[in-house]
Design a protein around this motif. Structure first.
Motif, PDB file in Angstrom:
ATOM      1  N   GLN A  30       0.844  -1.189   0.000  1.00 37.17           N
ATOM      2  CA  GLN A  30       0.000   0.000   0.000  1.00 37.17           C
ATOM      3  C   GLN A  30       0.881   1.241   0.000  1.00 37.17           C
ATOM      4  O   GLN A  30       1.953   1.251   0.597  1.00 37.17           O
ATOM      5  CB  GLN A  30      -0.917  -0.019   1.216  1.00 37.17           C
ATOM      6  N   PHE A  31       0.417   2.288  -0.686  1.00 37.65           N
ATOM      7  CA  PHE A  31       1.152   3.547  -0.725  1.00 37.65           C
ATOM      8  C   PHE A  31       0.171   4.698  -0.582  1.00 37.65           C
ATOM      9  O   PHE A  31      -0.833   4.766  -1.287  1.00 37.65           O
ATOM     10  CB  PHE A  31       1.923   3.688  -2.039  1.00 37.65           C
ATOM     11  N   ARG A  32       0.487   5.620   0.335  1.00 45.33           N
ATOM     12  CA  ARG A  32      -0.381   6.779   0.550  1.00 45.33           C
ATOM     13  C   ARG A  32      -0.005   7.892  -0.423  1.00 45.33           C
ATOM     14  O   ARG A  32       1.133   8.347  -0.450  1.00 45.33           O
ATOM     15  CB  ARG A  32      -0.250   7.293   1.987  1.00 45.33           C
ATOM     16  N   PHE A  36      -3.202  -2.470 -15.295  1.00 44.52           N
ATOM     17  CA  PHE A  36      -4.572  -2.799 -14.904  1.00 44.52           C
ATOM     18  C   PHE A  36      -4.959  -1.988 -13.666  1.00 44.52           C
ATOM     19  O   PHE A  36      -4.171  -1.853 -12.732  1.00 44.52           O
ATOM     20  CB  PHE A  36      -4.704  -4.285 -14.539  1.00 44.52           C
ATOM     21  N   LEU A  37      -6.172  -1.465 -13.670  1.00 45.08           N
ATOM     22  CA  LEU A  37      -6.787  -0.906 -12.471  1.00 45.08           C
ATOM     23  C   LEU A  37      -7.962  -1.800 -12.112  1.00 45.08           C
ATOM     24  O   LEU A  37      -8.859  -2.012 -12.943  1.00 45.08           O
ATOM     25  CB  LEU A  37      -7.268   0.530 -12.713  1.00 45.08           C
ATOM     26  N   PHE A  38      -7.941  -2.353 -10.893  1.00 44.92           N
ATOM     27  CA  PHE A  38      -8.980  -3.299 -10.475  1.00 44.92           C
ATOM     28  C   PHE A  38      -9.136  -4.433 -11.493  1.00 44.92           C
ATOM     29  O   PHE A  38     -10.240  -4.835 -11.849  1.00 44.92           O
ATOM     30  CB  PHE A  38     -10.329  -2.593 -10.265  1.00 44.92           C
ATOM     31  N   GLY A  47      -7.725   4.293  -2.903  1.00 51.40           N
ATOM     32  CA  GLY A  47      -8.644   3.179  -2.997  1.00 51.40           C
ATOM     33  C   GLY A  47      -8.467   2.332  -4.240  1.00 51.40           C
ATOM     34  O   GLY A  47      -9.057   1.253  -4.351  1.00 51.40           O
ATOM     35  N   GLN A  48      -7.631   2.788  -5.188  1.00 43.97           N
ATOM     36  CA  GLN A  48      -7.423   2.031  -6.411  1.00 43.97           C
ATOM     37  C   GLN A  48      -6.268   1.039  -6.279  1.00 43.97           C
ATOM     38  O   GLN A  48      -5.303   1.286  -5.546  1.00 43.97           O
ATOM     39  CB  GLN A  48      -7.157   2.967  -7.591  1.00 43.97           C
ATOM     40  N   CYS A  66       0.327  -2.269  -6.559  1.00 45.86           N
ATOM     41  CA  CYS A  66       0.204  -1.476  -5.338  1.00 45.86           C
ATOM     42  C   CYS A  66      -1.231  -0.998  -5.186  1.00 45.86           C
ATOM     43  O   CYS A  66      -1.931  -0.740  -6.168  1.00 45.86           O
ATOM     44  CB  CYS A  66       1.152  -0.269  -5.409  1.00 45.86           C
ATOM     45  N   VAL A  67      -1.676  -0.891  -3.927  1.00 50.83           N
ATOM     46  CA  VAL A  67      -2.958  -0.278  -3.597  1.00 50.83           C
ATOM     47  C   VAL A  67      -2.670   1.121  -3.059  1.00 50.83           C
ATOM     48  O   VAL A  67      -1.789   1.295  -2.200  1.00 50.83           O
ATOM     49  CB  VAL A  67      -3.718  -1.116  -2.550  1.00 50.83           C
ATOM     50  N   PHE A  68      -3.401   2.106  -3.548  1.00 52.50           N
ATOM     51  CA  PHE A  68      -3.175   3.480  -3.134  1.00 52.50           C
ATOM     52  C   PHE A  68      -4.196   3.900  -2.064  1.00 52.50           C
ATOM     53  O   PHE A  68      -5.364   3.527  -2.121  1.00 52.50           O
ATOM     54  CB  PHE A  68      -3.246   4.422  -4.327  1.00 52.50           C
ATOM     55  N   SER A  69      -3.728   4.659  -1.108  1.00 50.68           N
ATOM     56  CA  SER A  69      -4.601   5.117  -0.040  1.00 50.68           C
ATOM     57  C   SER A  69      -4.470   6.615   0.136  1.00 50.68           C
ATOM     58  O   SER A  69      -3.657   7.256  -0.521  1.00 50.68           O
ATOM     59  CB  SER A  69      -4.247   4.408   1.278  1.00 50.68           C
TER      60      SER A  69
END
Length: 254
Positions: free
Chosen positions: A88-90, A180-182, A236-237, A251-254
């Motif tokens: 995860q990355f903010r 890819f996104l989701f 959230g992506q 990676c998931v972004f927050s």
């Protein structure tokens, strides 16, 4: 920009990067590339972190159009901004988007004294290559076009997120990439978008550094810049990039 303001500008940029917020700076007043790189270097010193290598931005025509750049630019990568195996990355304020890129790790100093800087000598200087997602963004809340403002603002670099290590790095001229996104395809690209060959980005950087009396050192990393368009990413992506034989990075972004 008045020269006496350069150090103050660099200090404000460093504080904004450290805090992840935006500042008000007239970066459009920077008058030369030399001045821009001076501000960037001084801001890196103010951050106080060990440098891990270099990140390039604008090495493909599509990315330059999106970012309003006339040519490639570069910046040093501070230790806190080189990541591997993250889940995860903010995203900080001012984030522009993500670029799918290659990251080389240097086997030795390059170039050696008197060594020609060519694709062949560059390939021989590399330990290996990894797929990566580069996060780019601004520290100024004002959006200025042109190279000088982008260079001073840490070359627009935010973070480099690396995938698994891949040993071979001698034939990168025709590698297809899909992002890819989701799990839905959003963009495709090819390694040739990076100056015809990602190794050309390393060659370009080595020449730029040599012109300033510097060189790449052993274990330095070099992030080549995007081989696709710049992807807008939001909290959230989930972004995944498939580099074919080089593997994937996500990676998931927050």
């Amino acid at each position: 920009m008045y020269f006496q303001l350069n150090d103050a500008t660099a200090d404000m940029l460093a504080k904004s990067r450290r805090r992840g917020d935006l500042c008000d700076l007239p970066l459009n007043l920077i008058t030369s590339e030399e001045e821009a790189y001076y501000i960037q270097s001084t801001a890196q010193d103010a951050l106080g972190f060990e440098r891990k290598g270099y990140a390039l931005v604008g090495t493909s025509e599509a990315s330059r159009r999106t970012l309003g750049l006339d040519k490639p630019i570069y910046s040093e990568i501070p230790a806190f901004a080189l990541l591997a195996g993250v889940q995860q990355f903010r995203l900080p304020a001012g984030a522009i988007g993500a670029q799918c890129e290659f990251v080389f790790t240097m086997l030795r100093p390059f170039p050696d004294e008197g060594e020609p800087i060519t694709l062949e000598s560059a390939a021989a200087s590399i330990l290996g290559c990894r797929p990566a997602i580069g996060i780019i963004g601004r520290r100024s809340r004002h959006i200025y076009s042109g190279d000088h403002a982008a260079i001073a603002d840490f070359g627009l670099h935010v973070a480099t997120i690396c995938g698994e290590y891949y040993a071979a790095a001698d034939d990168l001229t025709d590698i297809d990439l899909t992002a890819f996104l989701f799990k839905r395809t959003v963009v495709s690209g090819n390694s040739s978008s990076v100056m015809g060959n990602p190794l050309s980005a390393l060659v370009w950087l080595a020449k730029e550094l040599r012109a300033t009396g510097k060189r790449l050192e052993a274990n330095d990393v070099v992030a080549t810049g995007s081989c696709t368009t710049i992807l807008q990413v939001l909290p959230g992506q989930h972004l995944a990039a498939d580099f074919g034989p080089l593997g994937q990075v996500e990676c998931v972004f927050s």
